[in-house]
Enzyme design. Structure first.
Site, PDB file in Angstrom:
ATOM      1  N   ILE A  89       0.835  -1.155  -0.141  1.00  0.00           N
ATOM      2  CA  ILE A  89       0.001  -0.061  -0.182  1.00  0.00           C
ATOM      3  C   ILE A  89       0.932   1.363  -0.115  1.00  0.00           C
ATOM      4  CG2 ILE A  89      -2.118  -1.122   1.005  1.00  0.00           C
ATOM      5  CD1 ILE A  89      -0.977   0.081   3.840  1.00  0.00           C
ATOM      6  N   LYS A  90       2.039   1.152  -0.260  1.00  0.00           N
ATOM      7  CA  LYS A  90       3.090   2.168  -0.177  1.00  0.00           C
ATOM      8  C   LYS A  90       2.781   3.155  -1.461  1.00  0.00           C
ATOM      9  CE  LYS A  90       4.781   1.495   3.667  1.00  0.00           C
ATOM     10  NZ  LYS A  90       4.316   0.362   4.036  1.00  0.00           N
ATOM     11  N   ASN A  91       3.300   4.415  -1.651  1.00  0.00           N
ATOM     12  CA  ASN A  91       3.070   5.204  -2.641  1.00  0.00           C
ATOM     13  C   ASN A  91       3.457   4.578  -3.843  1.00  0.00           C
ATOM     14  OD1 ASN A  91       2.691   7.071  -0.606  1.00  0.00           O
ATOM     15  ND2 ASN A  91       4.285   8.253  -0.870  1.00  0.00           N
TER      16      ASN A  91
END
Length: 395
Positions: free
Chosen positions: A209-211
């Protein structure tokens, strides 16, 4: 990763709701998730190409990902690894942190940050944070430095860069290394320079779910070619020769203790597909945060944690609310995917040996709540979340 708040001993029963209060999954599915991977469509084909090649481990695809990330950040070298936690562990080892050394770290972070310190054999020294940003400050760090301090591990909460320019010279003179936990901050900037290009040992996470996601992965930004060589050796079990060289030989040499921390070509392929369209994320995430900021303006009892949005590609949107446990339960009952980043580490049983009073952290930990935040959300989704929050806060 999302860590949900623990419930109080006495169960909370939401007030009866009208039909218009309820957010249902068919009408607003995006608000039911606190965070979600965002794919552009080319990731599956990139993975399929690697599968067809038969080279699934560290390969030229991984090395291409390293080069592309280095170009994006404006740095000479990037060392890709299996996770953000692995990146922190290797960076601390490269910084010389080991048994008996102290590492200054905010308690307000995911537990992986602390586990990386312990994996290096060092001692976590928990410090407080500024209530407006949930980040450490140079003064909090200065007050915690001792003769045993080997590293400072600032957490760039929500993606916000931290300015240590006033104390950097003093830290260097004392042999203290800054190891940035930039898991939230890929794409953010410190002035005109991107996070990772500030001269510190910076560590990124490319988790789901990171950038920027690789499915799973991380990276260390070394300060020198020698440091890069050390980290590459550490990530490959201490083996000096490359895989290609080992195939052509009957022997190899293990120079030091190391870990199996290499990034798979499968994960690197996802990262390359993501990076080719990262400018869309650079635009979408700040705009979503601003939409929340504008929608929350004037909401009594709700304080938005500041991210310096003009320089930040935000990872999340965090508010402070009164009576958080009741508000949290009410929001979840409405189908809103709220979360908590993070339960403080100095209060965790596993880290009890290093407990110290941290009044600001302990106060904000009872108030913080992360609102649903991912690029698939629309302005209408934000409106639904904020309307539900207003109702929950005023009950």
């Amino acid at each position: 990763m999302i860590v949900h708040a623990s419930r109080s001993a006495e169960p909370y029963t939401p007030t009866a709701q009208t039909e218009e209060d309820v957010v249902t999954s068919p009408s607003r599915p995006h608000v039911r998730r606190n965070a979600s991977p965002y794919l552009f469509g080319g990731e599956a084909a990139a993975v399929a190409q690697v599968l067809e090649s038969g080279q699934y481990g560290h390969s030229d695809v991984t090395e291409e990902f390293e080069r592309r990330v280095a170009d994006f950040l404006g740095v000479p070298e990037v060392v890709a690894v299996v996770s953000g936690t692995a990146a922190l562990h290797l960076a601390l080892l490269a910084a010389g942190a080991g048994p008996g050394d102290e590492v200054i770290v905010p308690s307000m972070t995911f537990c992986a940050t602390v586990q990386a310190i312990l994996a290096a054999g060092a001692i976590p020294v928990f410090v407080d944070v500024a209530p407006a940003t949930l980040c450490v400050t140079d003064q909090l760090v200065t007050d915690a430095v001792t003769e045993r301090t080997r590293a400072v591990l600032p957490v760039l909460f929500g993606g916000r860069a931290i300015d240590f320019s006033r104390i950097r010279t003093e830290l260097t003179a004392r042999g203290v290394v800054i190891v940035e936990d930039a898991a939230h901050a890929f794409g953010s900037r410190h002035g005109v320079r991107k996070v990772g290009a500030t001269g510190d040992l910076s560590c990124f996470s490319f988790g789901p779910i990171k950038n920027l996601t690789c499915g799973q992965g991380g990276a260390v930004i070394p300060r020198t070619p020698q440091e890069a060589e050390t980290i590459r050796l550490l990530r490959t079990l201490g083996i000096r020769q490359s895989q290609a060289d080992r195939i052509r030989s009957t022997n190899y040499s293990v120079d030091r203790i190391g870990q199996r921390y290499t990034m798979s070509a499968l994960n690197a392929a996802i990262g390359l597909a993501q990076l080719s369209r990262f400018e869309e994320i650079e635009a979408a995430r700040p705009q979503l945060w601003r939409t929340y900021r504008d929608a929350l303006a004037g909401t009594d009892g709700v304080a938005l944690v500041d991210l310096d949005i003009e320089h930040t590609v935000p990872f999340n949107c965090v508010v402070r609310v009164p009576n958080r446990e009741a508000v949290f339960a009410d929001m979840q009952a409405r189908g809103i995917g709220v979360g908590v980043h993070y339960p403080p580490n100095h209060l965790q049983q596993a880290f009890a040996a290093w407990h110290r009073p941290l009044p600001v952290t302990e106060q904000v930990a009872e108030e913080i709540m992360s609102l649903p935040f991912h690029p698939a959300m629309t302005e209408q989704d934000v409106s639904h979340v904020v309307d539900a929050l207003r109702k929950a806060v005023t009950r």
